[in-house]
Design a protein around this motif. Structure first.
Motif, short mmCIF file in Angstrom:
data_model
loop_
_atom_site.label_atom_id
_atom_site.label_comp_id
_atom_site.label_asym_id
_atom_site.label_seq_id
_atom_site.Cartn_x
_atom_site.Cartn_y
_atom_site.Cartn_z
N PRO A 112 59.68 67.12 26.31
CA PRO A 112 60.38 66.33 27.34
C PRO A 112 61.85 66.06 27.04
O PRO A 112 62.48 65.27 27.74
CB PRO A 112 59.59 65.03 27.36
N PHE A 128 63.03 64.39 32.97
CA PHE A 128 61.81 63.61 32.75
C PHE A 128 62.04 62.11 32.89
O PHE A 128 61.09 61.37 33.14
CB PHE A 128 61.20 63.95 31.38
N ALA A 188 54.42 69.04 29.09
CA ALA A 188 55.01 67.70 29.17
C ALA A 188 54.56 66.97 30.43
O ALA A 188 54.29 65.76 30.40
CB ALA A 188 56.53 67.79 29.10
#
Length: 322
Positions: A112, A128, A188
């Motif tokens: 991420p 993210f 992720a």
């Protein structure tokens, strides 16, 4: 009625709103701005948030064409909920027609991300932090690299009934069970509870109509399943169920030379069937490549020249029923 709050990069998207928000993480070394357009369509009625992403690898432009078609055909205008489209995630690679970020990193291996890391890591971190927390579902569109053409396929992790159900609905010609790769966008997203399908089709630096249309049709079925497809948009059930693949293997060139691929991607081949020819440039030999076992060809090498050991075909080994 209460509505889910959706805020991206400091801008709130209200029910019934359409917005394009530009994300700018860094400039080119020439100080030229590079903005990543995030196209958001929110219906009056609340519902799921779906994200469509493409060109995480900047040279996989067929994914960009898929998301572009979702936009121009207004498939991204939902009956309920919200649809977020990012046609070009890796804008740096897209500009340079390159897979990687300018720092040489593969964006799809740094998620991420890190607020103080490399350029690719910082970009992943912002994605993210600002977008993914809003998202319930995602389809990430990819293509094969290094002249290797992928048959249209969905990839999901094994033993996940929710993703299996969504893959059934999308119904690509093929569905592969594949484990998540550390640092990948898919991995992720999954860790944050986002239900994500990875679509593969075609090859890098290429546009293919069949691959595009298979993705658009599958995406419409996906949205219809979530009761998000605009009633003005029609969808068709897939004519045949997806072929589910548990195992597959690469066929590698045993000779270097000119490569003549004689078998279309997606074909079911039999053990011992001639599928390609490798020749030298001077007329000394012709080597017939034969299928090592029965299976579907889900990836083939379109390069005219290969070296010994190059991957030239990806053939399924174990199939499962839906």
């Amino acid at each position: 009625m209460s509505y889910k709050n959706i805020t991206i990069l400091g801008e709130t998207i209200l029910p019934g709103e359409s917005k394009t928000i530009n994300m700018e993480i860094a400039r080119l070394h020439t100080m030229t701005k590079l903005k990543v357009p995030i196209i958001i369509e929110r219906a009056e009625e609340d519902g799921p948030v779906v994200l469509f992403t493409a060109s995480i690898h900047g040279d996989e432009i067929n994914g960009t064409e898929i998301v572009r078609q979702l936009i121009v055909r207004k498939i991204n205008k939902p009956k309920r909920g919200t649809i977020i489209c990012i046609p070009v995630v890796n804008i740096f690679g897209f500009v340079n027609k390159s897979r990687e970020f300018p720092d040489g990193r593969d964006l799809n291996r740094v998620f991420p991300g890190s607020q103080r890391g490399s350029l690719a890591g910082r970009f992943a971190w912002h994605l993210f932090r600002e977008i993914i927390p809003n998202v319930d579902y995602c389809i990430d569109y990819h293509a094969g690299g290094a002249s290797r053409f992928n048959a249209p396929q969905i990839r999901i992790v094994p033993n996940n009934p929710d993703l299996k159900a969504l893959a059934d609905v999308f119904n690509a010609p093929f569905t592969l069970y594949s484990k998540n790769i550390s640092g990948s966008f898919r991995n992720a997203c999954g860790r944050l509870g986002v239900k994500i399908l990875l679509y593969e089709g075609g090859k890098s630096l290429d546009l293919n109509r069949d691959v595009t249309q298979a993705a658009v049709r599958g995406t419409k079925r996906f949205l219809n399943h979530l009761d998000m497809l605009n009633p003005k948009k029609k969808f068709k059930p897939a004519p045949t169920p997806s072929v589910y693949i548990e195992r597959s293997a690469w066929v590698r060139a045993t000779y270097s030379g000119l490569f003549q691929n004689r078998t279309p991607t997606g074909k079911l081949v039999e053990k011992g069937e001639a599928i390609a020819l490798i020749t030298d440039p001077f007329g000394d030999f012709e080597h017939v490549v034969k299928a090592p076992h029965r299976g579907y060809i889900i990836n083939s090498n379109d390069a005219p020249i290969v070296y010994q050991g190059d991957a030239i075909f990806h053939i399924t080994m174990k199939l499962t029923e839906q």
